[in-house]
Scaffold this motif. Structure first.
Motif, short mmCIF file in Angstrom:
data_model
loop_
_atom_site.label_atom_id
_atom_site.label_comp_id
_atom_site.label_asym_id
_atom_site.label_seq_id
_atom_site.Cartn_x
_atom_site.Cartn_y
_atom_site.Cartn_z
N PRO A 86 10.81 69.63 -1.08
CA PRO A 86 11.06 68.63 -0.03
C PRO A 86 9.79 67.90 0.41
O PRO A 86 9.84 66.69 0.67
CB PRO A 86 11.65 69.47 1.12
N TYR A 89 8.98 65.31 -2.22
CA TYR A 89 9.89 64.16 -2.14
C TYR A 89 9.54 63.27 -0.95
O TYR A 89 9.59 62.03 -1.06
CB TYR A 89 11.33 64.67 -2.01
N PHE A 157 9.35 62.88 -8.73
CA PHE A 157 10.21 62.16 -7.80
C PHE A 157 9.90 60.66 -7.79
O PHE A 157 10.80 59.84 -7.59
CB PHE A 157 10.05 62.73 -6.39
N GLU A 165 19.02 55.75 -5.59
CA GLU A 165 19.03 56.23 -4.21
C GLU A 165 19.54 55.16 -3.26
O GLU A 165 20.26 55.47 -2.29
CB GLU A 165 17.62 56.69 -3.83
N PHE A 179 18.56 63.47 -1.34
CA PHE A 179 17.59 64.39 -1.95
C PHE A 179 18.30 65.45 -2.78
O PHE A 179 17.93 65.69 -3.94
CB PHE A 179 16.74 65.05 -0.86
#
Length: 270
Positions: A86, A89, A157, A165, A179
């Motif tokens: 995370p 990202y 990413f 996205e 995500f």
């Protein structure tokens, strides 16, 4: 076949042979008696023995080291995945003025020699009473896995097309859903290398584990190093068997991780 393509295949085959041959030779030596290993001319024909492997498996210290390595490395990689992906990202998709500094800081953690990390942490764990424990190793290894996974996951990413996205946002997906359901599956093939590399990195870590453990939290590399002796009485067969045991968990981990990833992709295609 074109000469350039043939030369490329020959070079690739030679590189593969150079990578596999030491592992195969180690596995063969683990089945030899010591007298068959220390000969000047390598013996390709010999009577195999499983005494070296049974000796390794039968030692309580080896099994304890294997348990400590599996728990500390496995939990550290899990923490690295849960926190590092995370974070990677967020840096890749929501850049700010500190994004470059964050990437440099994460990468700089790998510039430091292990002793520069181990000594301060050893003092900290001694002061709070966690020296020579699995929690201390897990936290220390997590610092490595988080930094490595972030370092390798940010470019993965960044390579995900933003159009995918943006289309997901238009369909009503939130940031977390994008995500988990979009970015993570698309970049999964690259992320598997980051996770595998972080596991191998902490699995083979020797100096940090040596300085942060004395008896209870010894990992398998520490125990394997203690099997050697000085002088001419080096138990080469036992050492080769310990190397085989040390190499199996990363290979199994990579195989399971690859199989899981392939099954996920098959389900998505169907």
């Amino acid at each position: 076949m074109r000469p350039g393509r043939l030369i490329g295949k020959i070079i690739l085959a030679f590189a593969g042979f150079m990578a596999v041959f030491p592992l195969a030779w180690t596995a063969v030596n683990s089945l030899k008696n010591n007298v068959d290993i220390i000969t000047r001319v390598p013996r390709l024909v010999f009577t195999p023995t499983f005494d070296n492997i049974s000796y390794i498996i039968g030692r309580d210290s080896v099994m304890t080291g294997l348990y400590n390595s599996v728990i500390s490395c496995g939990v550290a990689v899990l923490i690295g995945v849960m926190l590092g992906l995370p974070a990677a990202y967020a840096v890749a998709r929501y850049p700010n003025s500190f994004a470059g500094d964050i990437q440099f800081f994460v990468l700089s953690l790998r510039f430091l020699p292990p002793v520069a990390v181990a000594i301060p942490l050893m003092v900290i764990w001694l002061q709070i009473g966690l020296y020579d424990t699995l929690p201390a190793l897990i936290v220390t290894y997590s610092l490595l896995t988080i930094s490595v996974i972030m370092w390798l996951a940010i470019p993965a990413f960044q390579a995900v097309p933003k159009e995918i996205e943006e289309a997901a946002f238009l369909d009503g997906y939130g940031a977390y859903s994008v995500f988990w359901r979009i970015a993570l599956p698309v970049a999964a093939r690259s992320l598997i290398g980051a996770v595998a590399f972080s596991f191998v990195l902490v699995w083979n870590e020797f100096l940090i584990a040596l300085m942060l453990s004395s008896s209870n939290a010894k990992t398998l590399p520490i125990v394997a190093s203690e099997l050697s002796q000085q002088g001419i009485n080096v138990p080469w067969g036992i050492l080769n068997a310990s190397v085989v045991l040390l190499s199996l968990p990363p290979l199994l981990f990579l195989g399971v991780l690859s199989g899981f990833l392939n099954s996920v992709f098959r389900q998505k295609k169907t």
